[in-house]
Structure formats: structure tokens, C-alpha cells
Design a protein around this motif. Structure first.
Motif, mmCIF file in Angstrom:
data_model
loop_
_atom_site.group_PDB
_atom_site.id
_atom_site.type_symbol
_atom_site.label_atom_id
_atom_site.label_comp_id
_atom_site.label_asym_id
_atom_site.label_seq_id
_atom_site.Cartn_x
_atom_site.Cartn_y
_atom_site.Cartn_z
ATOM 1 N N UNK A 175 23.269 -25.621 -0.011
ATOM 2 C CA UNK A 175 22.859 -25.947 1.354
ATOM 3 C C UNK A 175 24.033 -26.090 2.312
ATOM 4 N N UNK A 176 25.169 -26.562 1.842
ATOM 5 C CA UNK A 176 26.392 -26.684 2.639
ATOM 6 C C UNK A 176 26.181 -27.485 3.927
ATOM 7 N N UNK A 177 25.614 -28.683 3.771
ATOM 8 C CA UNK A 177 25.597 -29.613 4.896
ATOM 9 C C UNK A 177 27.051 -29.899 5.294
ATOM 10 N N UNK A 178 27.299 -29.991 6.584
ATOM 11 C CA UNK A 178 28.686 -30.039 7.049
ATOM 12 C C UNK A 178 29.396 -31.349 6.732
ATOM 13 N N UNK A 179 28.659 -32.377 6.315
ATOM 14 C CA UNK A 179 29.271 -33.666 5.984
ATOM 15 C C UNK A 179 29.521 -33.834 4.494
ATOM 16 N N UNK A 180 29.116 -32.884 3.658
ATOM 17 C CA UNK A 180 28.964 -33.121 2.224
ATOM 18 C C UNK A 180 29.956 -32.317 1.389
ATOM 19 N N UNK A 181 30.476 -32.959 0.330
ATOM 20 C CA UNK A 181 31.419 -32.307 -0.566
ATOM 21 C C UNK A 181 30.749 -31.722 -1.809
ATOM 22 N N UNK A 182 29.455 -31.983 -2.000
ATOM 23 C CA UNK A 182 28.798 -31.611 -3.251
ATOM 24 C C UNK A 182 28.911 -30.117 -3.584
ATOM 25 N N UNK A 183 28.714 -29.192 -2.637
ATOM 26 C CA UNK A 183 28.852 -27.780 -3.014
ATOM 27 C C UNK A 183 30.229 -27.427 -3.564
ATOM 28 N N UNK A 184 31.243 -28.207 -3.162
ATOM 29 C CA UNK A 184 32.607 -27.922 -3.596
ATOM 30 C C UNK A 184 32.954 -28.623 -4.909
ATOM 31 N N UNK A 185 32.240 -29.704 -5.226
ATOM 32 C CA UNK A 185 32.545 -30.439 -6.458
ATOM 33 C C UNK A 185 31.556 -30.158 -7.578
ATOM 34 N N UNK A 186 30.349 -29.696 -7.236
ATOM 35 C CA UNK A 186 29.324 -29.429 -8.251
ATOM 36 C C UNK A 186 28.986 -27.950 -8.380
ATOM 37 N N UNK A 187 29.431 -27.133 -7.426
ATOM 38 C CA UNK A 187 29.209 -25.702 -7.539
ATOM 39 C C UNK A 187 27.855 -25.253 -7.020
ATOM 40 N N UNK A 188 27.516 -24.002 -7.326
ATOM 41 C CA UNK A 188 26.274 -23.386 -6.849
ATOM 42 C C UNK A 188 25.069 -23.966 -7.585
ATOM 43 N N UNK A 189 23.895 -23.821 -6.978
ATOM 44 C CA UNK A 189 22.668 -24.330 -7.584
ATOM 45 C C UNK A 189 22.362 -23.599 -8.893
ATOM 46 N N UNK A 190 21.998 -24.396 -9.882
ATOM 47 C CA UNK A 190 21.621 -23.858 -11.189
ATOM 48 C C UNK A 190 20.407 -24.624 -11.688
ATOM 49 N N UNK A 191 19.430 -23.912 -12.204
ATOM 50 C CA UNK A 191 18.212 -24.518 -12.745
ATOM 51 C C UNK A 191 18.156 -24.308 -14.253
ATOM 52 N N UNK A 192 17.973 -25.393 -15.002
ATOM 53 C CA UNK A 192 17.847 -25.277 -16.452
ATOM 54 C C UNK A 192 16.506 -24.654 -16.813
ATOM 55 N N UNK A 193 16.440 -23.917 -17.904
ATOM 56 C CA UNK A 193 15.158 -23.368 -18.355
ATOM 57 C C UNK A 193 14.172 -24.479 -18.711
ATOM 58 N N UNK A 194 12.897 -24.202 -18.528
ATOM 59 C CA UNK A 194 11.862 -25.211 -18.772
ATOM 60 C C UNK A 194 11.856 -25.679 -20.218
ATOM 61 N N UNK A 195 12.036 -24.766 -21.161
ATOM 62 C CA UNK A 195 11.977 -25.154 -22.577
ATOM 63 C C UNK A 195 13.082 -26.149 -22.929
ATOM 64 N N UNK A 196 14.280 -25.968 -22.366
ATOM 65 C CA UNK A 196 15.372 -26.903 -22.627
ATOM 66 C C UNK A 196 15.044 -28.278 -22.069
ATOM 67 N N UNK A 197 14.399 -28.321 -20.916
ATOM 68 C CA UNK A 197 14.007 -29.594 -20.311
ATOM 69 C C UNK A 197 12.960 -30.295 -21.168
ATOM 70 N N UNK A 198 11.988 -29.537 -21.644
ATOM 71 C CA UNK A 198 10.924 -30.116 -22.483
ATOM 72 C C UNK A 198 11.504 -30.682 -23.775
ATOM 73 N N UNK A 199 12.438 -29.949 -24.376
ATOM 74 C CA UNK A 199 13.053 -30.437 -25.626
ATOM 75 C C UNK A 199 13.828 -31.726 -25.378
#
Length: 464
Positions: A175-199
Motif C-alpha cells: 500500500x505504501x502509505x507515506x507515513x509507514x515503514x512497513x513496506x520497507x521492513x516487511x517486504x511485498x504482500x505474501x499470502x500463505x496457502x490455505x492448507x498451511x494455515x489449517x495445519x
């Protein structure tokens, strides 16, 4: 003989999750967590970069551990010191240069490599004949890997998390909100697969958790791969999780945080009225109520869009408790802009909220914007905003007086025989009862509603 691991965690619930998984990664190497840092063989400081002067606070804290390390070395031993998390990611090279006694500097995406990095640190220690590290000798690991760290974490959970379990399903931010460091410290958005979450949910429930918080920097942007190969939405994931475990764990509670208004689709909104185990609580930050300020923040939505989402949510779940985040004094914010924020708060009606003065983060676009607001003005606005939010929180809590709420007890209170739990609306509830135990999940009659908490009495025991 087991080695002792002490982890100091700062910041958000994602950091709490990361700290737990670092313990899991180190458990096969013989490390067992300890709550007494003075006899630890390894210390990890898991840092947060959101607050002002975060890096300087880390250096100040490291001063204590430098003395601890020197004392251990004088006695012929050593203490491995690691700095992890977002400050490590953003300020890694400076940490290595300014604190050469630190053995490991591990970014937010690299902690799955701890066994390898520890082995390298041990080789460096042997090569240096056990003395203090020379300047620049600490091992730095802050690269963003091509693969997800989640793919390399062990299946085992080394320590029972308690009544509430945290489960990361998404990480990073686009999202790159102009006040936020998260994109620079956590990287791009990533979604875990559903099966890994269920396990992982299954493993958490095997430890006895009764509430699971799904985590992500933009958790409602989750669009992980389902078992059928298609991309699932968060609404679908919540339905599947609830249906899968409803029979074996009928009282299991679900929640998710932190959400972005741009990702609140109609399917997820509907889930708040359809998923029985989903708690009637949502943390949905907006930051400001002025469209001009929201545009300067690069939020990608208007105040009207946010209020329409809130209206839909309350139509789906009328008793929904809403929480939010606010920043006062963002560059360019005028008195009229701030009044629009107050008006939005009056319309949205918050049960709880977090509010802060704007402070520039180096490397973010906001730090370069013109018309920086004087600190005194930001402070005055913050006090006015907090007074309004406090009024709303207290009104919400007082409205609960006489009601019976479901409370999951999580930790001791200040008084003997007193425990603190959370209601389905995430309120802190204090109960004094010698028969109570951490992990009890009981109906509580609310006797008093206050600004930041509730006081209650156990309604009936047989619901445990």
C-alpha cells in the motif's frame, strides 16, 4: 544440557508470533525459553520500527546486554546476542557497525535461517578465540528471500502459547502509505496457502488454545491458494476454518488483524454475520477523517468510503465493536482537516482506538512533505481526539453493565485471586474469584464499565 533462550518482544502481534516461531526454530538445537534473562545463553531482541526513535531505543537496550556479555566472557563463557525484527531490517548495517558485540542481526524475513546463522556465529567465535567480536564482525542477514520464510518453519510448536494463539496468514504491504515503514521492513504482500494455515491452526488447538488471531500487516488482503488451486478470499478462509473445527471446538473464537479499508470486500463483511465463531470485533484503521489528509497519506480511500464500510459491517453484525488507528498532525493537516477527523469519529463510534502524533520516519515519503505541523499543535489535537475516543470507549463499556459476556481469562491481575480476560468485544475484564484459572472460558456478569476495562463476576460455572 538444555541451553536457555530469552526473547524480548517489542511491537505488534506479528512480532509476538515471530518470537514464538524463533523459539520453535531453535528448539531442535537444544534451546528452551526462559523468562529470567540473566542466566540466558542466547538473547534475542525482536524489534519494532513503528515508534519514534526506535533504533536509538534498541541501542540503549543493547548497552545492558553488552555488560552481560562482557561479564560472561570474563568468566569463560559467552552470551549470544541477536537483534531481530523491523529495526534489524531497516538499520542492520548501522547495528553491526555501532554494536559489534552483537552476534546476529536478523531481518524480519530471515529468522528461519537461525540455525545456519548461529553455526556461522559459533565458527566466528572460535576463530576469534572467544574474545569480543571485532567491529563489523557481527553476522547480518536482512535480505528479502525469493521464497517465503513460512515454507521453512518447523511444524512443531515448542511452547504452548496459552489460551490465545497467533497465526500469521499474510505478511508485507503493497500500500505504501507515506507515513509507514512497513513496506520497507516487511517486504511485498505474501499470502500463505490455505492448507498451511489449517495445519497450523490444528497444531495450535492441540496445545489448548481457545482463540486464534489471524495476523497480517494487511490481513484482509490475504488471497492464498486453496486446496483446489484457486485463490481464496479471507471471508472464505474464515468460513472453512470455522466449519472445519466447529464440531470438535464449538467455543473456539476467531479474529483477524490488522485490516485495511481498501480490502474490506462484501464477502468478508458478510462473514461477520455468518461465521458463528468470528468475534464481533474489528480493528479497522483509517488514520484521519479528512480526504485531503488521506490523499496525502496515500491511503487510497475517502472518509465516505470508510463510513460506508462501517455501515455495512453493522448491518451484517449489529453488535460489532470497532477499533481504529489515528494520526494527528500529519504534514499539511489544517484545523478544518482535524475537525473532519473528529466528525468521522462521532459517526463511526469506536469501542477502542489507538492515536498518536505524527513523527517522521526516515526513508518514508511523509518525512519529505512540506507544511510539517508544529509539535505543540499536534499535541493539542491529539489530546482533543483522545478525549473524544475515551468518551466513546467509556460509553461502550458502561453499556455492557448488567450484560453477561463470554470471557476468556488470559493473565493474572494485580490483586490476589484476580484474573484478567477478554470479552468477545476485546475488552479487558477483571474478576476476583479464588476458583479461577488461566484458560477458563466463562460467562461473566458485568458489574461495572470503566474507561479502559470492565469488572465482573462469574455468572455460572457449568459453561467452562
Amino acid at each position: 544440557m538444555a541451553k536457555k533462550l530469552f526473547i524480548k518482544t517489542h511491537g505488534c502481534q506479528m512480532n509476538v508470533y515471530d518470537s514464538a516461531r524463533m523459539a520453535d526454530v531453535l528448539a531442535p538445537l537444544g534451546y528452551a525459553k526462559t523468562e529470567t534473562p540473566d542466566d540466558a545463553d542466547m538473547v534475542i531482541i525482536n524489534t519494532c520500527h513503528i515508534r519514534e526513535k526506535a533504533a536509538e531505543k534498541v541501542f540503549s537496550e543493547l548497552g545492558h546486554w553488552r555488560i552481560r556479555k562482557q561479564t560472561a566472557q570474563a568468566r569463560g563463557g559467552d552470551v549470544t546476542i541477536a537483534v531481530a525484527g523491523c529495526v534489524a531490517q531497516a538499520e542492520g548495517e548501522e547495528l553491526v557497525n555501532r554494536a559489534p558485540f552483537v552476534d546476529l542481526v536478523i531481518g524480519s524475513q530471515a529468522y528461519h535461517r537461525l540455525p545456519e546463522l548461529l553455526a556461522r556465529a559459533e565458527r566466528a567465535r572460535v576463530k576469534g578465540s572467544g574474545g569480543p567480536h571485532a567491529a563489523g564482525q557481527g553476522i547480518l542477514a536482512t535480505e528479502f528471500p525469493a521464497e517465503s520464510k513460512f515454507d521453512h518453519l518447523p511444524d512443531e510448536i515448542s511452547t504452548a502459547p496459552g489460551p490465545v494463539g497467533y497465526l500469521a496468514i499474510q505478511e508485507g504491504c503493497d500500500k505504501f502509505c507515506t507515513f509507514c515503514v512497513v513496506p520497507y521492513t516487511r517486504g511485498a504482500e505474501y499470502s500463505r496457502p490455505a492448507e498451511a494455515i489449517i495445519r497450523e491452526a490444528e497444531r495450535l488447538m492441540a496445545t489448548g488454545v481457545q482463540e486464534i488471531a489471524l495476523l497480517g500487516q494487511n490481513v484482509n488482503a490475504w488471497h492464498g491458494e486453496g486446496p483446489d488451486g484457486s485463490a481464496w478470499s479471507l471471508g472464505r478462509l474464515l468460513r472453512v476454518l470455522n466449519d472445519r473445527f466447529a464440531q470438535s471446538h464449538p467455543r473456539l473464537r476467531w479474529r483477524y488483524t490488522t485490516s485495511h479499508p481498501r480490502e474490506m470486500d462484501d464477502d468478508l463483511i458478510a462473514a461477520h454475520g455468518e461465521v458463528a465463531g468470528l468475534m464481533p470485533f474489528l480493528h479497522l484503521p483509517i488514520q484521519a477523517g479528512s480526504d485531503a489528509v488521506l490523499k496525502a497519506m496515500n491511503r487510497g480511500h475517502r472518509a465516505e468510503d470508510y463510513l460506508r464500510i462501517v455501515e455495512k459491517l453493522r448491518a451484517a453484525r449489529p453488535d460489532l465493536a470497532l477499533s481504529g488507528d489515528f494520526i494527528t498532525g500529519f504534514p499539511g493537516e489544517t484545523d478544518a482537516d482535524f475537525e473532519q477527523t473528529l466528525q468521522l469519529v462521532r459517526e463511526a463510534r469506536y469501542a477502542a482506538a489507538y492515536s498518536f502524533k505524527y513523527s517522521a520516519r526516515p526513508g518514508t515519503p511523509g518525512s519529505l512533505l512540506p507544511k510539517q505541523v508544529p509539535d505543540a499543535v499536534s499535541t493539542e489535537r491529539l489530546h482533543a481526539l483522545q478525549a473524544l475516543l475515551q468518551q466513546q470507549s467509556e460509553a461502550f463499556n458502561r453499556a455492557c453493565e448488567g450484560r453477561v459476556l463470554d470471557v476468556l481469562f488470559e493473565r493474572p491481575g494485580r490483586q490476589p485471586g484476580q484474573l484478567i480476560g477478554r470479552s468477545q468485544y476485546m475488552q479487558a475484564v477483571y474478576v476476583s474469584d479464588p476458583g479461577l484459572r488461566i484458560g477458563d472460558f466463562l460467562p461473566v456478569t458485568i458489574a461495572g464499565g470503566y474507561a479502559n476495562s470492565l469488572a465482573g463476576e462469574i455468572a455460572r460455572r457449568e459453561a467452562a
